[in-house]
Design an enzyme around this catalytic site. Structure first.
Site, PDB file in Angstrom:
ATOM      1  N   LYS A 258      -8.870  -7.143  -0.363  1.00 20.84           N
ATOM      2  CA  LYS A 258      -8.945  -8.569  -0.038  1.00 20.84           C
ATOM      3  C   LYS A 258      -9.364  -9.342  -1.290  1.00 20.84           C
ATOM      4  O   LYS A 258     -10.288  -8.925  -2.000  1.00 20.84           O
ATOM      5  CB  LYS A 258      -9.974  -8.776   1.070  1.00 20.84           C
ATOM      6  CG  LYS A 258     -10.065 -10.205   1.586  1.00 20.84           C
ATOM      7  CD  LYS A 258     -11.115 -10.302   2.690  1.00 20.84           C
ATOM      8  CE  LYS A 258     -11.123 -11.659   3.356  1.00 20.84           C
ATOM      9  NZ  LYS A 258     -12.106 -11.754   4.454  1.00 20.84           N
TER      10      LYS A 258
ATOM     11  N   SER B 189     -10.196 -13.601   8.650  1.00 20.49           N
ATOM     12  CA  SER B 189      -9.656 -14.053   7.398  1.00 20.49           C
ATOM     13  C   SER B 189      -9.066 -12.942   6.522  1.00 20.49           C
ATOM     14  O   SER B 189      -8.397 -13.239   5.541  1.00 20.49           O
ATOM     15  CB  SER B 189     -10.758 -14.758   6.595  1.00 20.49           C
ATOM     16  OG  SER B 189     -11.784 -13.844   6.255  1.00 20.49           O
TER      17      SER B 189
ATOM     18  N   SER C 282     -13.796 -11.181  10.715  1.00 17.23           N
ATOM     19  CA  SER C 282     -12.650 -11.245   9.803  1.00 17.23           C
ATOM     20  C   SER C 282     -12.011  -9.910   9.457  1.00 17.23           C
ATOM     21  O   SER C 282     -10.966  -9.878   8.809  1.00 17.23           O
ATOM     22  CB  SER C 282     -13.054 -11.936   8.498  1.00 17.23           C
ATOM     23  OG  SER C 282     -13.161 -13.325   8.706  1.00 17.23           O
TER      24      SER C 282
END
Lengths: 487, 94
Positions: A78, A153, A177
């Site tokens: 990420k 996210s 997330s």
């Protein structure tokens, strides 16, 4: 060679050790798939050169007969986790040219184990969001239905693993997330206990909640990944000295007699009936495997959304004050004075959701409102955590519930209504606020063939039980054999 | 109820300068969110301690001994503008 990227991490390990394929071949295969499925928009940066160099190095070690769980395994990260020499944007215009001079601790650990970092994943800007639609680099598409959100996210991480572009990925989870996108994309994702993994080098959003988590297509893959990145780090004073169990060693043990708490408040209004049925069927399956289920009550969980958006926004407003256009990041041109330099640099570079949370956070911390909002939220956070403590002391060994109230919704469906978007985090936020480990695993599909996630929440530091139960369920069901058709 | 001028005041405290369009959206959303979080007012919180950290740990200190850190060049590698070993900003005071 068949697409090795589609194999599980365990299969890849065996393949590399048997020399069925090399790490360079495997990494090249991932890079080709990433390019082929660029329309998913799961990546912000592809690190081809560095990845192939890392893979070559891994091959030289493998040739000498060395091995370790992640040696030569390609992974995606990420883009909220800093990588030395590789652009790290946090999906924000603010950091669109930022090249970190150091590695996050989790990246150092992956590199020490010989993992290959192939690419950086798209996300909601500064990890604020649940759909990827807040990314300055455009939304990620759900591999199961490209008209739908992948969740967020950690959107790109989940989509990339679900689509078989990489065997595993790192995400971060502040309020859900990792778990919610794992649910929307039909894969396994775990957020460990707060303090289990170092946050050093993780771009800060809400520091009392942020935690690095992992994604895989199998429970065992997540156990391996978490094992590698976990542990105390003196560079993060909120990482905790705790014994680190061998997550993989006890995966295949019996779940007989384990007590599973089913919180009644998590099955009430707002839960999609198809999700409800699938989660209840999954709990029945665990009972058929020898576990015991009992109803429990977590009465304060209903306040988690309100508490979270006060506390996380407050912490965000403080953390994001570092982006001032002075030292690094975006700077507005031709400022008229210092105030103008700060204000325009920030408003020109932050998206609307980031500005919304900074504003909300500034407000709840401001003189005259602090007690009514922030302090009150901190107190209700105590009540939410005490609910969990009570049921884990008296009633059960772990909790099972839905990960999200719905399956993946359409891109654009909730963009205009942030509160509606926030309410989608209702089942993941309580464990975040209590600092507890939470795992999401696939437990079925709705009528539109969209994946449904089962969430398991454990006692502090008891990720091992979550892995064990997830593995037992995975062994007894066939959801793992389903894969999205990418066309 | 938040009005546009309230949003503007908070924005100024947060060193933000939203556009007029953004200001309207932010004001509307802030009102909806503040209305939603009012549900916390219904709880009796007498005697409840606020939680700032889930494990209740306190500050962790170490011996004050120098350790390797970023070099000046590394620290300045993302600087928008530099002068010698400093971050350089535009002239903002006449």
């Amino acid at each position: 060679m068949t697409e090795p990227a589609l194999l599980t991490l365990t299969q890849l390990r065996a393949g590399l050790d048997r020399k069925d394929f090399s790490s360079v071949e495997l990494t090249s295969s991932c890079l080709k798939l990433i390019e082929k499925h660029a329309d998913l928009n799961a990546f912000i940066e592809i690190c081809e050169e560095q990845a192939l160099a890392q893979a070559k190095h891994a091959d030289s070690l493998l040739a000498k007969g060395e091995t370790s769980p992640l040696l030569g395994i390609p992974l995606a990260i990420k883009d909220a986790i800093v990588t030395a020499g590789i652009r790290t944007t946090c999906a924000s215009k603010m950091l669109q040219n930022f090249i970190p001079p150091y590695d996050a601790t989790v990246i150092q650990k992956l590199k020490q184990e010989g993992a290959v970092i192939v690419a950086k994943n798209n996300l909601d800007e500064f990890a604020m969001g649940s759909s990827s639609e807040n990314s300055a680099f455009g939304p990620v598409k759900n591999p199961w239905d490209k008209k739908r959100v992948p969740g967020g996210s950690s959107s790109g991480s989940a989509a990339a693993v679900a689509a078989g572009l990489v065997p595993g990925a790192l995400g971060t989870d502040t309020g859900g997330s990792v778990r919610q996108p794992a649910s929307f994309c039909g894969i396994v994702g775990i957020k460990p206990t707060y303090g289990r993994v170092s946050r050093y080098g993780v771009v800060a959003y809400a520091s009392s909640l942020d935690q690095v988590g992992v994604f895989g297509r199998r429970t065992a893959d997540c156990a391996t990944l978490l094992q590698t990145i976990a542990g105390h780090d003196f560079k993060d004073s909120t990482s905790i000295q705790q014994p680190l169990p061998d997550f993989s060693a006890n995966l295949e043990t019996d779940i007989k007699g384990l007590k599973i708490g089913v919180p009644k408040e998590y099955f009430e209004e707002g839960l999609d009936p198809q999700v409800c049925d699938a989660v209840k069927a999954a709990i029945d399956k665990l009972v058929s495997l020898g576990a015991q289920a009992c109803e429990v009550s977590l009465p304060h969980s209903q306040y988690a959304v309100a508490v979270y958006y006060i506390i996380a926004s407050a912490e965000a407003s403080s953390n994001l004050s570092r982006y001032d256009g002075v030292r690094y990041g975006y700077r507005a041109s031709n400022p008229s004075d210092l105030q103008d330099l700060y204000c325009r640099s920030r408003s020109e570079a932050f998206g609307i959701e980031v500005q919304r949370r900074i504003l909300m956070g500034t407000f709840v911390l401001s003189s005259g409102y602090f007690e009514a909002y922030y302090l009150r939220a901190q107190k209700v956070r105590t009540l939410i955590a005490e609910d969990f403590k009570r049921v884990f002391e008296n009633d059960c060994d772990l909790i099972a519930c839905p990960t999200a109230p719905t399956t993946a919704y359409l891109l654009g469906e909730k963009v205009q209504n942030p509160l509606q978007m926030y309410l989608g985090d209702v089942y993941t936020l309580p464990a975040s606020l209590a600092g507890l480990p939470g795992l999401s695993l696939p437990c079925g599909f709705d009528s539109q063939r969209l994946p449904i996630g089962l969430q398991l929440i454990g006692r502090p530091w008891d990720e091992a039980t979550l892995f064990k139960v997830a593995q037992a369920y995975e062994n007894a069901t066939a959801w793992k054999t389903h894969a999205p058709n990418l066309g | 109820m938040f009005k546009a001028e309230d949003t503007l005041k908070i924005a100024s405290l947060a060193r933000l300068a939203p556009s007029q369009d953004e200001l309207l959206v932010l004001t509307k959303d802030s009102n909806a969110i503040l209305e939603y979080v009012r549900q916390l007012e219904t709880l009796d919180l007498t005697g409840v301690q606020p939680m700032s950290h889930v494990h209740g740990v306190t500050n962790v200190l170490r011996e004050d001994e120098p350790e390797p850190s970023l070099t000046v060049d590394e620290a300045l590698s993302n600087a928008i503008d530099t002068h010698d070993n400093f971050f350089k900003v535009p002239i903002i005071i006449e």
